[in-house]
Scaffold this motif. Structure first.
Motif, short mmCIF file in Angstrom:
data_model
loop_
_atom_site.label_atom_id
_atom_site.label_comp_id
_atom_site.label_asym_id
_atom_site.label_seq_id
_atom_site.Cartn_x
_atom_site.Cartn_y
_atom_site.Cartn_z
N MET A 1 -20.69 -11.49 59.57
CA MET A 1 -21.81 -10.77 60.26
C MET A 1 -21.26 -9.87 61.37
N ALA A 2 -20.16 -10.32 61.96
CA ALA A 2 -19.46 -9.47 63.22
C ALA A 2 -19.20 -8.25 62.56
N PHE A 3 -18.63 -8.27 61.51
CA PHE A 3 -18.07 -7.04 60.69
C PHE A 3 -18.98 -6.18 60.73
N GLN A 4 -20.18 -6.47 60.14
CA GLN A 4 -21.46 -5.38 60.14
C GLN A 4 -21.79 -4.79 61.45
N TRP A 5 -21.70 -5.63 62.37
CA TRP A 5 -22.00 -4.99 63.66
C TRP A 5 -21.07 -4.05 64.31
N VAL A 6 -19.77 -4.56 64.08
CA VAL A 6 -18.64 -3.60 64.54
C VAL A 6 -18.75 -2.19 63.80
N LEU A 7 -18.91 -2.40 62.37
CA LEU A 7 -19.09 -1.05 61.61
C LEU A 7 -20.74 -0.40 62.13
N THR A 8 -21.75 -0.93 62.50
CA THR A 8 -22.92 -0.39 62.68
C THR A 8 -22.67 0.40 64.07
N TRP A 9 -21.94 -0.27 65.33
CA TRP A 9 -21.76 0.36 66.55
C TRP A 9 -20.73 1.49 66.26
N HIS A 10 -19.87 1.41 65.47
CA HIS A 10 -18.80 2.31 65.25
C HIS A 10 -19.47 3.61 64.62
N ILE A 11 -20.37 3.45 63.60
CA ILE A 11 -21.18 4.57 63.16
C ILE A 11 -22.09 5.22 64.14
N ILE A 12 -22.60 4.57 64.90
CA ILE A 12 -23.47 5.19 66.11
C ILE A 12 -22.70 5.52 67.16
N PHE A 13 -21.72 5.32 67.42
CA PHE A 13 -20.70 6.11 68.38
C PHE A 13 -20.05 7.15 67.74
N VAL A 14 -19.75 7.19 66.60
CA VAL A 14 -19.20 8.36 65.74
C VAL A 14 -20.34 9.46 66.05
N ILE A 15 -21.41 9.20 65.65
CA ILE A 15 -22.56 10.10 65.45
C ILE A 15 -22.99 10.85 66.69
N ALA A 16 -22.80 9.90 67.91
CA ALA A 16 -22.99 10.59 68.99
C ALA A 16 -22.01 11.18 69.60
N TRP A 17 -20.82 10.74 69.22
CA TRP A 17 -19.74 11.75 69.47
C TRP A 17 -19.64 13.14 68.97
N TYR A 18 -20.20 13.02 67.56
CA TYR A 18 -20.24 14.23 66.68
C TYR A 18 -21.20 15.06 67.32
N ALA A 19 -22.14 14.70 67.71
CA ALA A 19 -23.42 15.33 68.36
C ALA A 19 -22.81 16.37 69.41
N GLY A 20 -21.94 15.95 70.13
CA GLY A 20 -21.35 16.52 71.25
C GLY A 20 -20.33 17.76 70.93
N LEU A 21 -19.57 17.18 69.71
CA LEU A 21 -18.54 18.13 69.11
C LEU A 21 -19.34 19.14 68.50
N PHE A 22 -20.51 18.93 67.75
CA PHE A 22 -21.24 20.18 67.15
C PHE A 22 -21.73 21.07 68.56
#
Length: 145
Positions: A1-22
């Motif tokens: 279950m911890a893996f899914q949370w880490v993966l979820t938060w990784h995806i969320i932060f990547v999307i947010a980072w990319y919003a700024g990169l765009f």
């Protein structure tokens, strides 16, 4: 279950980072088009650029840390054949980090009034994160090598 949370938060932060990169390079396009003497417009765009860079820079670090946790702690792409995709992905993420610091340098040039590039150059510069994204997503989903 911890893996899914880490993966979820990784995806969320990547999307947010990319919003700024765009969006940050789009501010550069607009800054390059500001007519001489239009200080209010220039100052407003510089303020937006500084705030967006700061926000994007902050979001970059959790995305990277969580990605490293997935890679090194959970062993994604560490073992066995067919894990060349992760090395390519990590290299592309390093390029994105370099791109972020390049954006900071460009922002400083606009602040100092030393920009020499046209809005057309910044339109092309704006495409770099998109190209990297179009490479990273298939690497992660398909794992072609």
């Amino acid at each position: 279950m911890a893996f899914q949370w880490v993966l979820t938060w990784h995806i969320i932060f990547v999307i947010a980072w990319y919003a700024g990169l765009f969006y940050l390079p789009r501010i550069f396009v607009n800054l390059a088009m500001v007519p001489e003497g239009s200080t209010a417009e220039r100052d407003r765009l510089l303020l937006m650029g500084r705030k967006l860079y700061r926000f994007t820079h902050i979001l970059m670090w959790p995305a990277i840390v969580l990605g490293l946790v997935l890679w090194l702690y959970y062993g994604i792409g560490l073992h066995g054949p067919g894990n060349g995709w992760i090395h390519t992905k990590v290299s592309l993420v390093v390029l994105l980090v370099i791109y972020m610091f390049w954006c900071k340098r460009i922002l400083r040039q606009f602040e100092q009034g030393t920009n020499t590039r046209s809005h057309k150059w910044y339109r092309w510069f704006n495409e770099i994160p998109t190209i990297i994204l179009f490479i990273i997503i298939p690497l992660v989903v398909i794992k072609p090598f």
